[in-house]
Design a protein around this motif. Structure first.
Motif, mmCIF file in Angstrom:
data_model
loop_
_atom_site.group_PDB
_atom_site.id
_atom_site.type_symbol
_atom_site.label_atom_id
_atom_site.label_comp_id
_atom_site.label_asym_id
_atom_site.label_seq_id
_atom_site.Cartn_x
_atom_site.Cartn_y
_atom_site.Cartn_z
ATOM 1 N N ILE A 2 0.840 -1.198 0.000
ATOM 2 C CA ILE A 2 0.000 0.000 0.000
ATOM 3 C C ILE A 2 0.872 1.244 0.000
ATOM 4 C CG2 ILE A 2 -1.639 1.362 1.363
ATOM 5 C CD1 ILE A 2 -2.830 -1.235 2.386
ATOM 6 N N SER B 195 2.684 2.554 -3.227
ATOM 7 C CA SER B 195 1.907 2.958 -4.401
ATOM 8 C C SER B 195 0.856 4.022 -4.135
ATOM 9 C CB SER B 195 1.226 1.744 -5.025
ATOM 10 O OG SER B 195 0.339 1.132 -4.100
ATOM 11 N N CYS B 196 0.610 4.316 -2.873
ATOM 12 C CA CYS B 196 -0.515 5.189 -2.544
ATOM 13 C C CYS B 196 -0.108 6.497 -1.897
ATOM 14 C CB CYS B 196 -1.481 4.485 -1.585
ATOM 15 S SG CYS B 196 -2.369 3.107 -2.306
ATOM 16 N N GLU B 197 -0.842 7.534 -2.282
ATOM 17 C CA GLU B 197 -0.847 8.735 -1.465
ATOM 18 C C GLU B 197 -1.479 8.347 -0.137
ATOM 19 O OE1 GLU B 197 -2.904 11.941 -3.339
ATOM 20 O OE2 GLU B 197 -2.770 13.275 -1.613
ATOM 21 N N PRO C 292 -4.953 5.084 3.168
ATOM 22 C CA PRO C 292 -4.656 5.501 1.797
ATOM 23 C C PRO C 292 -5.633 6.579 1.356
ATOM 24 C CG PRO C 292 -4.867 3.113 1.973
ATOM 25 C CD PRO C 292 -5.363 3.679 3.244
ATOM 26 N N LYS D 184 1.803 12.684 -0.864
ATOM 27 C CA LYS D 184 1.991 11.828 -2.026
ATOM 28 C C LYS D 184 3.288 11.021 -1.887
ATOM 29 C CE LYS D 184 -0.525 14.801 -5.251
ATOM 30 N NZ LYS D 184 -0.479 15.538 -6.538
ATOM 31 N N THR D 185 3.460 10.078 -2.775
ATOM 32 C CA THR D 185 4.668 9.259 -2.719
ATOM 33 C C THR D 185 5.927 10.088 -2.966
ATOM 34 O OG1 THR D 185 4.318 8.638 -5.020
ATOM 35 C CG2 THR D 185 3.497 7.115 -3.356
ATOM 36 N N ASP E 172 -8.183 8.025 -3.898
ATOM 37 C CA ASP E 172 -7.930 7.584 -5.260
ATOM 38 C C ASP E 172 -7.080 6.320 -5.313
ATOM 39 O OD1 ASP E 172 -5.227 9.918 -6.141
ATOM 40 O OD2 ASP E 172 -5.560 8.628 -4.398
ATOM 41 N N CYS E 173 -6.771 5.770 -4.145
ATOM 42 C CA CYS E 173 -6.028 4.517 -4.081
ATOM 43 C C CYS E 173 -7.011 3.365 -3.938
ATOM 44 C CB CYS E 173 -5.070 4.537 -2.884
ATOM 45 S SG CYS E 173 -4.184 2.978 -2.649
ATOM 46 N N TRP F 103 -6.876 0.857 -2.271
ATOM 47 C CA TRP F 103 -6.941 0.320 -0.907
ATOM 48 C C TRP F 103 -7.696 1.234 0.043
ATOM 49 C CZ3 TRP F 103 -5.834 -4.583 -0.485
ATOM 50 C CH2 TRP F 103 -4.951 -5.141 -1.423
ATOM 51 N N PHE F 104 -8.233 2.333 -0.479
ATOM 52 C CA PHE F 104 -9.009 3.219 0.382
ATOM 53 C C PHE F 104 -10.210 2.465 0.944
ATOM 54 C CE2 PHE F 104 -10.426 7.054 2.189
ATOM 55 C CZ PHE F 104 -11.798 7.130 2.033
#
Length: 116
Positions: free
Chosen positions: A27, A30-32, A96, A51-52, A99-100, A102-103
């Motif tokens: 997670i 790749s996620c913000e 997350p 952000k990343t 827009d991820c 995993w949210f």
């Protein structure tokens, strides 16, 4: 999925706390990521996002007082909270960004109580 917050506690107004969150690597990479909070009687609201690439966003009520950061090597998310106010009392969650994919996963939260 691992989202584990720590660092909550009780402080007087004007004090500081630092929240930490361990995040599953798949997670975190790749996620913000964001910090959210549940204040008494209110809906869960976004506090800050990162952000990343390290780009940050804060809601107006915490600008200049809170600092979000991430350690990509350790899969850790942080929230440094300074000059805490009574209205910062809430359960804080790392998660997350919407827009991820995993949210929707949430940890157990870190409880912050600010008293006068």
């Amino acid at each position: 999925v691992q989202l584990m917050e720590s660092g909550g506690g009780s402080v007087q107004a004007g004090g500081s706390l630092k929240l930490s969150c361990v995040v599953s690597p798949f997670i975190f990479s790749s996620c913000e990521m964001g910090w959210y909070r549940d204040a008494p009687g209110k809906d869960r609201d976004l506090v800050s996002r990162i952000k990343t690439d390290g780009t940050t966003h804060y809601v107006d009520s915490v600008k200049g007082r809170f600092t979000i950061s991430r350690d990509n090597a350790k899969n850790m998310l942080y929230l440094q909270m300074n000059n805490l106010k009574i209205e910062d009392t809430a359960a804080y969650y790392c998660a997350p960004a919407p827009d991820c994919g995993w949210f929707g996963y949430w940890g157990q939260g870190a409880h912050v109580i600010v008293s006068s």
